[in-house]
Design an enzyme around this catalytic site. Structure first.
Site: not given
Ligand code: CA
Length: 310
Positions: A41, A107-108, A235, A254, A276, A278
């Site tokens: 996404l 992901s998507h 991060d 995640d 997610h 990473d």
């Molecule tokens: Ca990260």
């Protein structure tokens, strides 16, 4: 004496030949079919598809893989993205002369590559879903105003919405939510994913958190994911992922997807110490220092595909 030294060298050579190819060896990632990486996404502006897979494509290419980066709509339905990807796969096959591709989607990108394998299995050697939204995301449900189970308080829902807003704003370089993200959220919701899975069931586990079929219509199915929303203090997106992880009410996730939802085909692992982002070596390589580097996972997987003749 001379003979024993000779014997020593022969046995050393034999031992070296018997060892599996080390991860730095030339040809380690040299799959038979090209690898196509398909973004999720958040393939938005300033972290566009070229940078989306930070350092992963070059690391795969260094040891022999042919790697292509797909570019589909950042936010749209799975079917729209899938048709865009199918057109690109045909172009890649024509350009490379290969008969099939190995699709890897994040992901998507997971459901997106599944769409292509469902409608044209003859063009696909393998499907690998990384942090894939295969059974929907509770974060998408909340985005659409569907609170999960009615167990979360308004305050917690507010925190989740704030976290999601921060992630999207950062990745899109835009202070407002893109309009077409609503279409994407419908595909990524629990209900939307169930509808998609009914039409494209290949590799999807029949149980809530088991494995799916390893091989369907001649296509190999794999998946892996992380299960640690907060991994690196440097991060800037980790605090936002910690907020969105509240959507899962304690279930392993995640930050954006529940571990069980990521399962597809052969589950390599669903609990890496990764969030997610990473999973695609973001933000710019800021990942968990106490976990296997995500780039290493992609290299190991390319070697896995290679050893399977894919
Ligand atoms: Ca990260």
């Amino acid at each position: 004496m001379k003979q024993s030294i000779w014997k020593y060298f022969v046995s050393l050579l034999a031992a070296l030949l018997l060892l599996p190819a080390p991860s730095w060896a030339q040809g380690y990632t040299q799959t038979r079919y090209p690898i196509v990486l398909v973004h999720g996404l958040f393939g938005f502006d300033n972290i566009g598809p070229l940078g989306y897979w930070h350092d992963i494509p070059s690391s795969l290419r260094n040891d022999g893989a042919r790697v292509y980066l797909a570019q589909v709509s950042a936010a749209n339905s799975t079917e729209v993205r899938g048709e865009q990807l199918l057109a690109q796969v045909k172009q890649i096959l024509a350009a490379s002369g290969a008969a099939k591709v190995n699709l890897i989607g994040h992901s998507h990108g997971g459901p997106t590559i599944r769409y292509v394998a469902s409608v044209r299995p003859d063009l696909v050697a393998s499907v690998t879903s990384v942090g894939g939204v295969n059974k929907g995301s509770k974060v998408a449900d909340i985005m659409l105003g569907v609170a999960p189970d009615g167990t979360l308080s308004q305050a917690v829902l507010g925190s989740i919405a704030t976290g999601l807003g921060q992630i999207i704003s950062f990745l899109s370089g835009s202070p407002t939510l893109p309009q077409n993200a609503v279409n994407a959220a419908k595909s990524l919701s629990t209900a939307g994913s169930a509808r998609f899975n009914a039409a494209h069931p290949q590799g999807v586990p029949a149980t809530a958190c088991g494995e799916g079929a390893y091989m369907v219509n001649g296509v190999r199915y794999f998946s892996w994911s992380g299960a640690q929303p907060y991994t690196n203090i440097l991060d800037v997106l980790d605090p936002a992922l910690a907020l969105t992880s509240l959507a899962f009410a304690g279930a392993k996730n995640d930050g954006l997807v529940a571990s069980c939802s990521t399962h597809l085909g052969q589950v390599i692992r669903d609990d890496y110490g990764m969030n997610h982002l990473d999973e695609v070596n973001q933000t710019i390589g800021l990942v968990n220092l106490f976990e296997t580097n995500p780039v290493t996972l992609y290299r190991q997987h390319a070697n896995r595909l290679k050893n399977l003749g894919l």
